[in-house]
Design an enzyme around this catalytic site. Structure first.
Site, mmCIF file in Angstrom:
data_model
loop_
_atom_site.group_PDB
_atom_site.id
_atom_site.type_symbol
_atom_site.label_atom_id
_atom_site.label_comp_id
_atom_site.label_asym_id
_atom_site.label_seq_id
_atom_site.Cartn_x
_atom_site.Cartn_y
_atom_site.Cartn_z
ATOM 1 N N GLU B 55 -21.467 68.344 -19.912
ATOM 2 C CA GLU B 55 -20.605 68.103 -18.750
ATOM 3 C C GLU B 55 -21.350 67.452 -17.584
ATOM 4 O O GLU B 55 -20.758 66.720 -16.794
ATOM 5 C CB GLU B 55 -19.942 69.405 -18.291
ATOM 6 C CG GLU B 55 -18.867 69.940 -19.227
ATOM 7 C CD GLU B 55 -19.426 70.859 -20.309
ATOM 8 O OE1 GLU B 55 -20.671 70.926 -20.462
ATOM 9 O OE2 GLU B 55 -18.617 71.504 -21.006
ATOM 10 N N PHE B 117 -13.552 86.283 -19.924
ATOM 11 C CA PHE B 117 -14.356 85.360 -20.731
ATOM 12 C C PHE B 117 -14.326 83.965 -20.102
ATOM 13 O O PHE B 117 -13.262 83.438 -19.804
ATOM 14 C CB PHE B 117 -13.822 85.308 -22.167
ATOM 15 C CG PHE B 117 -14.558 84.300 -23.014
ATOM 16 C CD1 PHE B 117 -15.900 84.487 -23.320
ATOM 17 C CD2 PHE B 117 -13.918 83.161 -23.481
ATOM 18 C CE1 PHE B 117 -16.595 83.553 -24.079
ATOM 19 C CE2 PHE B 117 -14.604 82.226 -24.244
ATOM 20 C CZ PHE B 117 -15.945 82.423 -24.546
ATOM 21 N N LYS B 167 -5.215 78.467 -16.075
ATOM 22 C CA LYS B 167 -4.532 78.130 -17.321
ATOM 23 C C LYS B 167 -3.015 78.308 -17.174
ATOM 24 O O LYS B 167 -2.233 77.477 -17.633
ATOM 25 C CB LYS B 167 -5.064 79.021 -18.449
ATOM 26 C CG LYS B 167 -4.722 78.502 -19.830
ATOM 27 C CD LYS B 167 -5.536 79.226 -20.907
ATOM 28 C CE LYS B 167 -5.261 78.624 -22.277
ATOM 29 N NZ LYS B 167 -6.043 79.286 -23.334
ATOM 30 N N MET B 479 -44.327 60.232 -11.599
ATOM 31 C CA MET B 479 -44.371 60.381 -10.150
ATOM 32 C C MET B 479 -45.050 61.696 -9.760
ATOM 33 O O MET B 479 -45.817 61.751 -8.800
ATOM 34 C CB MET B 479 -42.960 60.306 -9.560
ATOM 35 C CG MET B 479 -42.938 60.288 -8.041
ATOM 36 S SD MET B 479 -43.852 58.885 -7.347
ATOM 37 C CE MET B 479 -42.542 57.672 -7.158
#
Lengths: 179, 578
Positions: B55, B117, B167, B479
């Site tokens: 994601e 959950f 939901k 770096m």
């Protein structure tokens, strides 16, 4: 130095968190923060007292103005042009021997006794931050058992145009609690 | 557009309906339980869905898409870990002012607060890394929340907005009323009308300045004020220095362009800032990476700061004139009154300060068999005629890219500036390519950052997206190694990093892979990558312990730079093999 910010917000869940989170994240030191309803059912009003320099206070105002939920921010000085009130409840030792002495001081400060127990009194006092601090200092030698303060609510003196036209808040979020 | 039914629709349908009405034709996402009703409805709508491998990459893709196109990028994810994986991407977008809308599924409203959950308090978690966020628990609130989310993301200083939708809200039913949902709250704090007094003061300062310099930032691009900035620079003969995110906002090859400022900016640019008598800061925010030590920053200069975000004004650098407004609006008001000027004396001094910098420049090093990252960037610029959209990761290669790839075009450099997010490049490049299919898109990444998100190679393959990838492999987290070498007495704690065989890795994904170890092989490899079908990767094995110069050490004054050592092997002028 203390600065007083009056913040008008949508009366919507989570707004207090947004304001508090902003102050925390930017490192602005909050002295007190009060929140409550206003003359309009959809608008809440916060009084935030911050301990900071002028430039930082101005920056805090600009950050607050970036919050979607903030309608308006006023920056008030601490002085004669504003009314600023704090309420304190003070439980102080006051056995029979010293009770009258305490009651006299309550009189002088135009405070009220709201509860009496065997060895103590609960005193209610409303006033400027300075007045309350003076009363607390005066009572300290007697022994303060408990001290609760609301934090300041402030308002500018004189006339003022009403806050901007209402923009209805979105009804999102859960819970019945506002702000 | 799908014709909206007049009766009630599911919340999931209202989500897609709203996205389409907002002009969205592509979303980046990953399905899961709490967002399943929305995915189920997706098939009814003509919106392209790009399935990512993580994601975080979905947000970077949407970010790259938005930065390449100027449109709002859209992300869809599920609750819990799906939502928390967005956080780094949102912070990246927040710090670089990218307009995004992230939609997350949330557990049913009856379960909120029960540690159900895959329940996490994502609106709480993302509070400081979004412009605003919403928790929507009823189908009828979806359209107003989404409309406002897009308005907030786009308006003022753009940024990411998250909309968390339970939901049951996705499954509930409500009637679409688009007009009634017109957002207005984002208009509360748009800039006030232009402050005429401030404009007059700014003009006075410009008129009186003998050594002015424009500090050109990302806001130029966000405001669409390229023409106005160039008009100001040319009319008043004022040179401009660029921030990292300002690269490309105005053309690098313009005669008045000085180059990048700041920690790894050009020495003459930083010197010009320190010697200037007027800074015109346009759509930039005086980040610590461009100011160096604040107390010694531009000590002789009056300062004019124009930015749409009032909270940026007087934040770190106190200025003489602060204007909180859209940059284009301000410049259009100023321009007719800006006097034409000739500053050849000032420009001449800056030219002098360039001095031997060109000779010290490693792109002019003779080709002695060592491949330097600077060679790769310089040659890539030449070979793509400066016309590619380059998406970089974070670290040394990012600075070399900024120094050696001369960006003329707007939105031609996409990089994580404020957050410095490693792993950004590949996913952001896929998003950029989807936004501008006609553009040649190059990923420039280090071996460290590329290993963070290379799973998105598979996304590129699945979505048939062609990006060209240059992995600059020096075997170190370069770096950090450079800082260890310079400031930690060379103790390389945890910076040597092994890499897989990138050519074989590419092949495993079905991606064309090549390896280049000598500068002589570079041009042919780049040409092959450009012409093969589909995504192509080139691993460049570069000098392992090269450092980025010049450098202003953290906390030092801007003129106090560490210069590249001038080894005796430096030629007077280098032969450019390209």
């Amino acid at each position: 130095m203390s600065h007083v910010l009056v913040v008008y917000t949508d009366d919507e869940p989570g707004v207090l968190t947004r304001v508090a989170s902003l102050f925390r994240r930017r490192g602005f030191n909050i002295h007190s923060l009060t929140v409550g309803p206003t003359e309009r059912p959809d608008v809440s009003r916060m009084t935030v007292v911050v301990d900071t320099d002028e430039a930082t206070a101005r920056r805090a105002v600009e950050h607050l103005r970036k919050l979607v939920n903030v309608l308006e921010v006023q920056q008030l000085g601490i002085g004669r042009s504003n009314v600023l009130r704090d309420l304190a409840l003070i439980r102080v030792n006051a056995g029979p021997a010293r009770r009258s002495e305490v009651l006299q001081l309550v009189e002088v400060f135009r405070a009220n006794v709201v509860d009496i127990a065997e060895d103590s009194l609960v005193i209610e006092c409303t006033g400027s931050l300075g007045k309350i601090e003076a009363l607390v200092d005066t009572l300290r030698p007697f022994g303060i058992i408990e001290l609760g303060r609301t934090g300041a609510v402030a308002m500018a003196r004189g006339t003022r145009t009403p806050i901007k036209a209402a923009i209805a808040p979105l009804r999102t979020g859960t819970g019945s609690m506002s702000v | 557009m799908t014709k909206a039914p007049s009766g009630p629709q599911s919340g999931a349908q209202l989500i897609w309906e709203s996205l389409i009405r907002e002009g969205v034709d592509i979303v980046f996402g990953y399905p899961g339980g709490a967002i399943l009703p929305t995915y189920d409805a997706m098939t009814e709508y003509s919106v392209r869905h790009v399935l990512v491998r993580h994601e975080q990459s979905a947000v970077h893709m949407a970010d790259g898409y938005a930065r390449a196109s100027g449109r709002v990028g859209v992300v869809v994810a599920t609750s819990g870990p799906g939502a928390t994986n967005l956080v780094t991407g949102l912070a990246t977008a927040m710090l670089d002012s990218t307009p995004l809308v992230a939609i997350t599924g949330q557990v049913g409203s009856a379960l909120l607060g029960t540690d159900a959950f895959q329940e996490v308090d994502i609106t709480g978690i993302t509070l400081p890394v979004t412009k605003h966020n919403y928790l929507v628990t009823r189908a009828e609130d979806i359209v107003p929340a989404l409309r406002e989310a897009f308005a907030v993301a786009r308006s003022g200083r753009p940024g990411p907005v998250l909309v968390d939708i339970t939901k049951d809200a996705q499954q509930g039913r409500a009637t679409m009323d688009w007009e009634a949902a017109e957002p207005r709250r984002h208009l509360r704090h748009l800039p006030a009308p232009l402050d005429q007094e401030a404009l007059a003061q700014a003009l006075d300062l410009i008129r009186g300045a003998r050594r002015p310099i424009i500090l050109a930032g990302h806001g130029i691009q966000l405001s669409g004020a390229r023409a106005e900035v160039l008009a100001l620079a040319e009319r008043a003969d004022i040179p401009f220095a660029l921030t990292l995110l300002g690269l490309g906002a105005v053309p690098a090859t313009h005669p008045l362009s000085l180059g990048m400022m700041g920690m790894h900016g050009e020495s003459w640019v930083n010197r010009a800032i320190q010697e200037a008598d007027l800074l015109l800061a346009l759509g930039m925010r005086f980040d610590d990476r461009v100011t160096g030590k604040l107390k010694e920053y531009a000590p002789h200069a009056k300062k004019i700061h124009i930015d749409i975000d009032a909270s940026e004004l007087n934040k770190l650098v106190p200025v003489d004139v602060a204007i909180a407004a859209d940059l284009g609006d301000v410049l259009r008001a100023l321009l007719p009154q800006v006097p034409v000027a000739d500053r050849s004396e000032w420009l001449g001094s800056i030219r002098e300060w360039r001095g031997d910098s060109a000779v010290r420049d490693i792109k002019n090093l003779p080709d002695d068999g060592h491949l330097y990252a600077a060679h790769v960037m310089h040659d890539l610029w030449r070979l793509t005629r400066g016309e590619a959209v380059v998406v970089t990761d974070v670290g040394q290669h990012q600075m070399w890219e900024a120094q050696y790839y001369k960006h003329d075009g707007e939105r031609s450099l996409i990089t994580s500036g404020g957050a410095g997010t490693m792993g950004f490049a590949l996913p952001a490049a896929i998003g950029a390519k989807l936004a501008r299919p006609e553009a040649e898109v190059w990923v420039v990444a280090g071996d460290g950052g590329f290993q963070m998100t290379f799973a998105e190679l598979m996304t590129a393959v699945q979505e048939d997206v062609k990006v060209n990838i240059a992995v600059i492999n020096n075997g170190y987290l370069g770096m950090v190694r450079q800082w260890q070498a310079m400031f930690y007495e060379g103790r390389y704690a945890a910076t040597p990093i092994l890499s897989p065989d990138f050519v074989k890795l590419a092949e495993a994904f079905g991606v064309h892979g090549q390896r280049v170890e000598a500068r002589g092989d570079l041009a042919a490899a780049v040409e092959t990558a450009r012409t093969v079908r589909g995504t192509a990767l080139i691993e460049f094995k570069v000098e392992q312990e090269d450092s980025v110069y010049p450098m202003v050490p953290a906390g030092a004054a801007l003129h106090d730079m560490i210069r590249r050592p001038a080894p005796s092997v430096l030629a007077e002028t280098g032969q450019d093999p390209v």
